[in-house]
Design an enzyme around this catalytic site. Sequence first.
Site, PDB file in Angstrom:
ATOM      1  N   ASN A  36     -10.002  -0.041  -0.633  1.00 55.96           N
ATOM      2  CA  ASN A  36      -8.551   0.074  -0.557  1.00 55.96           C
ATOM      3  C   ASN A  36      -7.952  -0.469  -1.860  1.00 55.96           C
ATOM      4  O   ASN A  36      -7.996  -1.673  -2.100  1.00 55.96           O
ATOM      5  CB  ASN A  36      -8.046  -0.711   0.659  1.00 55.96           C
ATOM      6  CG  ASN A  36      -6.536  -0.631   0.838  1.00 55.96           C
ATOM      7  OD1 ASN A  36      -5.820  -0.155  -0.045  1.00 55.96           O
ATOM      8  ND2 ASN A  36      -6.056  -1.105   1.973  1.00 55.96           N
TER       9      ASN A  36
ATOM     10  N   CYS B 199       0.820  -1.223   0.000  1.00 53.68           N
ATOM     11  CA  CYS B 199       0.000   0.000   0.000  1.00 53.68           C
ATOM     12  C   CYS B 199       0.848   1.265   0.000  1.00 53.68           C
ATOM     13  O   CYS B 199       0.369   2.342  -0.354  1.00 53.68           O
ATOM     14  CB  CYS B 199      -0.959  -0.006   1.185  1.00 53.68           C
ATOM     15  SG  CYS B 199      -2.129  -1.363   1.124  1.00 53.68           S
TER      16      CYS B 199
ATOM     17  N   HIS C 163      -3.239   7.457   2.120  1.00 56.27           N
ATOM     18  CA  HIS C 163      -3.611   6.152   1.559  1.00 56.27           C
ATOM     19  C   HIS C 163      -5.006   5.802   2.074  1.00 56.27           C
ATOM     20  O   HIS C 163      -5.322   5.995   3.252  1.00 56.27           O
ATOM     21  CB  HIS C 163      -2.597   5.090   1.991  1.00 56.27           C
ATOM     22  CG  HIS C 163      -3.068   3.692   1.740  1.00 56.27           C
ATOM     23  ND1 HIS C 163      -3.526   3.291   0.501  1.00 56.27           N
ATOM     24  CD2 HIS C 163      -3.193   2.616   2.563  1.00 56.27           C
ATOM     25  CE1 HIS C 163      -3.893   2.017   0.577  1.00 56.27           C
ATOM     26  NE2 HIS C 163      -3.705   1.587   1.817  1.00 56.27           N
TER      27      HIS C 163
HETATM   28  N1  ACO Z   1     -18.701  -8.588   8.371  1.00 58.17           N
HETATM   29  C1  ACO Z   1     -19.218  -8.831   9.590  1.00 58.17           C
HETATM   30  N2  ACO Z   1     -18.474  -9.113  10.654  1.00 58.17           N
HETATM   31  C2  ACO Z   1     -17.144  -9.123  10.504  1.00 58.17           C
HETATM   32  C3  ACO Z   1     -16.534  -8.875   9.258  1.00 58.17           C
HETATM   33  C4  ACO Z   1     -17.371  -8.608   8.173  1.00 58.17           C
HETATM   34  N3  ACO Z   1     -16.887  -8.338   6.941  1.00 58.17           N
HETATM   35  N4  ACO Z   1     -15.207  -8.941   9.417  1.00 58.17           N
HETATM   36  C5  ACO Z   1     -14.971  -9.233  10.700  1.00 58.17           C
HETATM   37  N5  ACO Z   1     -16.145  -9.346  11.367  1.00 58.17           N
HETATM   38  C6  ACO Z   1     -16.356  -9.665  12.768  1.00 58.17           C
HETATM   39  C7  ACO Z   1     -15.190 -10.357  13.379  1.00 58.17           C
HETATM   40  O1  ACO Z   1     -15.231 -11.737  13.080  1.00 58.17           O
HETATM   41  C8  ACO Z   1     -15.401 -10.079  14.852  1.00 58.17           C
HETATM   42  O2  ACO Z   1     -16.347 -10.944  15.348  1.00 58.17           O
HETATM   43  P1  ACO Z   1     -16.156 -11.599  16.808  1.00 58.17           P
HETATM   44  O3  ACO Z   1     -16.137 -10.417  17.729  1.00 58.17           O
HETATM   45  O4  ACO Z   1     -17.349 -12.462  16.916  1.00 58.17           O
HETATM   46  O5  ACO Z   1     -14.860 -12.313  16.748  1.00 58.17           O
HETATM   47  C9  ACO Z   1     -16.007  -8.663  14.832  1.00 58.17           C
HETATM   48  O6  ACO Z   1     -16.492  -8.455  13.498  1.00 58.17           O
HETATM   49  C10 ACO Z   1     -15.039  -7.577  15.191  1.00 58.17           C
HETATM   50  O7  ACO Z   1     -13.831  -7.802  14.477  1.00 58.17           O
HETATM   51  P2  ACO Z   1     -12.603  -6.841  14.566  1.00 58.17           P
HETATM   52  O8  ACO Z   1     -11.491  -7.364  13.716  1.00 58.17           O
HETATM   53  O9  ACO Z   1     -12.315  -6.510  15.981  1.00 58.17           O
HETATM   54  O10 ACO Z   1     -13.247  -5.539  13.901  1.00 58.17           O
HETATM   55  P3  ACO Z   1     -12.614  -4.128  13.751  1.00 58.17           P
HETATM   56  O11 ACO Z   1     -13.465  -3.106  14.311  1.00 58.17           O
HETATM   57  O12 ACO Z   1     -11.153  -4.139  14.122  1.00 58.17           O
HETATM   58  O13 ACO Z   1     -12.679  -3.926  12.174  1.00 58.17           O
HETATM   59  C11 ACO Z   1     -11.197  -4.060  10.303  1.00 58.17           C
HETATM   60  C12 ACO Z   1     -12.010  -4.826  11.307  1.00 58.17           C
HETATM   61  C13 ACO Z   1     -12.148  -3.216   9.474  1.00 58.17           C
HETATM   62  C14 ACO Z   1     -10.423  -5.015   9.395  1.00 58.17           C
HETATM   63  C15 ACO Z   1     -10.229  -3.148  11.078  1.00 58.17           C
HETATM   64  O14 ACO Z   1      -9.492  -3.888  12.007  1.00 58.17           O
HETATM   65  C16 ACO Z   1      -9.304  -2.436  10.182  1.00 58.17           C
HETATM   66  O15 ACO Z   1      -9.688  -1.574   9.424  1.00 58.17           O
HETATM   67  N6  ACO Z   1      -8.005  -2.723  10.277  1.00 58.17           N
HETATM   68  C17 ACO Z   1      -7.053  -2.083   9.433  1.00 58.17           C
HETATM   69  C18 ACO Z   1      -6.745  -3.004   8.374  1.00 58.17           C
HETATM   70  C19 ACO Z   1      -6.698  -2.372   7.039  1.00 58.17           C
HETATM   71  O16 ACO Z   1      -7.314  -1.390   6.708  1.00 58.17           O
HETATM   72  N7  ACO Z   1      -5.887  -2.979   6.229  1.00 58.17           N
HETATM   73  C20 ACO Z   1      -5.758  -2.572   4.893  1.00 58.17           C
HETATM   74  C21 ACO Z   1      -4.479  -3.001   4.405  1.00 58.17           C
HETATM   75  S1  ACO Z   1      -3.223  -2.242   5.284  1.00 58.17           S
HETATM   76  C22 ACO Z   1      -3.229  -0.743   4.848  1.00 58.17           C
HETATM   77  O17 ACO Z   1      -3.587  -0.440   3.744  1.00 58.17           O
HETATM   78  C23 ACO Z   1      -2.855   0.217   5.858  1.00 58.17           C
END
Ligand code: ACO
Length: 323
Positions: free
Chosen positions: A280, A113, A250
């Site tokens: 993304n 990224c 980004h």
């Molecule tokens: N739909 C519904 N539920 C979901 C989904 C989905 N698509 N994905 C995960 N969940 C669930 C999980 O299983 C979890 O359930 P549980 O509590 O029963 O275990 C719950 O939602 C919460 O999951 P978390 O991972 O804690 O959710 P969070 O609020 O952290 O959001 C996310 C997840 C959006 C991936 C977040 O962590 C994030 O944005 N991280 C940054 C990662 C990113 O953007 N990466 C991109 C590449 S890196 C870069 O470009 C910087």
Amino acid sequence: MIRSQITGCGTYLPARIMENSDLESIVDTSAEWIEQRTGIRQRHIVAENETTADIGEKAAREALAAAGVDPADLDMIILATSTPNNTFPATAVEIQSRLGMHHGYAFDMQAVCSGFVFALTTADQYIRNGSVKKILVIGAETFSRILDWTDRTTCVLFGDGAGAVVVEAAEGDGTMADRGILTSHLRSDGSHKEKLFVDGGPSTTGTVGHLRMQGREVFRHAVGMITDVIEAAYDSTGFTSEDIDWFVPHQANKRIIDASARKLGIPSEKVVITVDRHGNTSAASIPLALCEAARDGRIKRGDIVLLEAMGGGFTWGSVLLRW
Ligand code: ACO
């Protein structure tokens, strides 16, 4: 002093739009969950026969036309991508050939990224050392090809697209009043590999593999790494957040962007957002957002523009420029 100025911009988004609601029939998710946690409402997905070279070429041609630069006048091409057409040759070389360019040189740059920030910084180094005058910098990705479409924690986050800029050498006074790239800062730390990687490759599995991510871990590190390279940009230029006209981050997740802007004291009116419509797009996200804001007249000549990215590796970096 030689400065690197962006003289033309181009973008390409595949025709097919995938809404959040379309994902409800693919994995156990809801449109609301995706929008609330990420800010994403839709993303573009390439057609079956459409490749990174195809979409990169389209963005490149638009950028060249906008700059009024003929491929015959280009010295080099850098393509930032983690989704090349082939393991080798570099997809940049394929685009070079499609543009009818048989001179100069082209190569791919892989910083996930952060790829566009790494490529733009590399272009700036070549231009400032006087060895070349005109460089095409492209960010193009087809992440839909490396997603595990059964994994709801990753497949909802990414989209396909391409953006490109032409960077040209120009004379400056060597002051912060110059137009062009004023400073850039790159970092990487491979100890974070397991938090965001693709579980395949030519030298390991012999397969392409799928993207794997510990989303919460990535989130936890993102804001600190982003502010680290932005503070480095401020330290080396004397600028502060008050001097920034446009922040072009980004586009990974609206919550990461909001948290970074808040921490740095950059008001939301100055933040360019495309993640809602593009998802993304990895190395393509910054040129897509930058070009959109330049073309619709938000970014004006003389404005101070701050770019930043963070991604797999981890890699992270910033570029501060005067438009
Ligand atoms: N739909 C519904 N539920 C979901 C989904 C989905 N698509 N994905 C995960 N969940 C669930 C999980 O299983 C979890 O359930 P549980 O509590 O029963 O275990 C719950 O939602 C919460 O999951 P978390 O991972 O804690 O959710 P969070 O609020 O952290 O959001 C996310 C997840 C959006 C991936 C977040 O962590 C994030 O944005 N991280 C940054 C990662 C990113 O953007 N990466 C991109 C590449 S890196 C870069 O470009 C910087």
